[in-house]
Design a protein around this motif. Structure first.
Motif: not given
Length: 434
Positions: A78-88, A101-106, A119-124, A158-161
């Motif tokens: 609602a306020l602009g493009p989605y923004k947030g990290g990717l973690r491995y 992702a919800m925490w990033m909105t707030w 938010k997102g990432g890869i399970k590895l 960037p996010d965890v790993n």
């Protein structure tokens, strides 16, 4: 629901822990009740806009093929493009991505940024793969996400790993899929890049510096000095290290550190640079640092200190360890490190918590600066970045404290209320299509 096994007094028992999604929803509902959020807007914010799950093959160094699962959850824009990290990380799944992702909105709303949350990432477990394999995994994941990301749509970081190198691979892959005339104009598809590839000077320390600033603002509000304050840090990556670095410069004393390898302590103080340098030559492990004693992991949070900085993963402070925490202040460097039940115990004990969406927002604020720098074809110097970051974080801290005082509530509820109100205002002004 996740479970954790603990062994107090040598008697094993199983303790049910609320998942991250349960925690964030309880926080959201509590704040929504406080501000009497419009029921229609509450329905919208309680769910995610889009959830992308991709399964993709990657050839390993030995010629075999592995299938990886990647996630990208887009909560609200609602306020602009989605923004947030990717973690491995092995803990990455759709529920964790939803909560983060919800925490990033707030977080972006509270900081006053023109962003939503994703938010997102890869399970590895990245330690099991070579640098060449991680590059191929990253590039293949970026390609699989395709048009689900973009500089005006969804901007990973960037996010965890993951780190600046990960972002450089992502940016290069994404730009390579664009028409030649559009490639350089898409450099800001990700933030947290190396400086030579359009990154922001100071982005590496921004999150940790923001954690430090919030602690400093807290001390100033109490008319206290940080000199001589003892602090402990869980997680000694970018966030934990830089927060420790700046606290030490103010005269505070690091007395215990925990990372994935174990826990160490020294009541007389640990030199931040020495611990960091030791970890650098020991595969990122702090355990075995010669100027410290080993500490049982379950006793880490009960270490005598004034300030506790959880800067690792979520759900670390719970009903099991919250009663034993000695700190006056919890400064959340990680996302969701304190679960709801643990937080109730801390608040009842009079312990202040600077919530994650305020405390660690320096990273996304600096990401916004990098995005602007790329978008406008500018280069910002370190002094300007740190000055702007300081000013923006002080504004957020003061607003949250003022709301908490006026409403007689805790800092997390205050931060959530302010963040949600800004989004509510956008929906009320714009209306809901159609």
């Amino acid at each position: 629901m996740a479970t954790m096994t603990v062994t107090p007094k040598n008697k094993p028992k199983k303790v049910a822990l609320k998942g991250m999604m349960e925690n964030v929803m309880e926080q959201f509902n509590s704040a929504s009740d406080q501000i009497e959020l419009h029921p229609n807007i509450r329905k919208i914010l309680a769910i995610t806009n889009n959830e992308i799950v991709v399964n993709f093959p990657v050839k390993m160094d030995d010629g075999t093929v592995e299938i990886f699962t990647g996630y990208r959850v887009q909560h609200n824009n609602a306020l602009g493009p989605y923004k947030g990290g990717l973690r491995y990380h092995p803990t990455v799944d759709i529920d964790a991505a939803r909560a983060l992702a919800m925490w990033m909105t707030w977080k972006t709303s509270l900081a006053g940024l023109p962003y939503g949350g994703g938010k997102g990432g890869i399970k590895l477990d990245p330690s099991k793969y070579s640098q060449a394999e991680l590059e191929r995994i990253t590039r293949r994941f970026t390609f699989a996400l395709a048009d689900n990301i973009g500089p005006e749509h969804d901007i990973p970081a960037p996010d965890v790993n993951t780190n600046s190198q990960t972002m450089a691979w992502m940016a290069d892959t994404y730009m390579s899929t664009r028409p030649p005339a559009e490639r350089t104009a898409n450099q800001h598809v990700v933030t947290g890049k190396p400086e030579g590839s359009g990154g922001l000077e100071g982005r590496d320390r921004a999150t940790g510096y923001g954690v430090f600033l919030n602690i400093k603002f807290w001390a100033e509000k109490k008319n206290e000095s940080l000199k001589g304050k003892k602090f402990i840090v869980q997680g000694f990556g970018n966030v934990g290290y830089w927060a420790s670095h700046f606290l030490e410069k103010e005269g505070a004393k690091l007395v215990a550190v925990q990372d994935a390898s174990g826990s160490i302590r020294n009541a007389n103080g640990l030199k931040v640079a020495d611990v960091f340098n030791y970890a650098q030559i020991n595969d990122g492990r702090i355990l075995g640092f010669p100027e410290a004693f080993d500490l049982d992991d379950e006793n880490f949070f009960s270490t005598e200190c004034d300030i506790c900085i959880p800067a690792a993963l979520g759900n670390q402070i719970t009903v099991e360890n919250a009663p034993n925490i000695k700190a006056q202040l919890i400064a959340e460097g990680a996302n969701g490190p304190t679960n709801v039940d643990g937080e109730k115990i801390l608040l009842d004990r009079g312990i202040t918590i600077i919530p994650d969406i305020l405390c660690n927002s320096g990273g996304v604020i600096a990401s916004y600066f990098e995005w602007l720098q790329n978008r406008n074809g500018e280069i910002w110097n370190l002094d300007d970045v740190m000055t702007k970051l300081d000013k923006k974080m002080k504004h957020s801290f003061d607003r949250v404290c003022a709301f908490a005082k006026a409403e007689s509530t805790d800092l997390r509820t205050a931060a959530f209320c302010l963040a949600i109100q800004r989004i509510e205002k956008a929906y009320i002004q714009r209306g809901i299509f159609p």
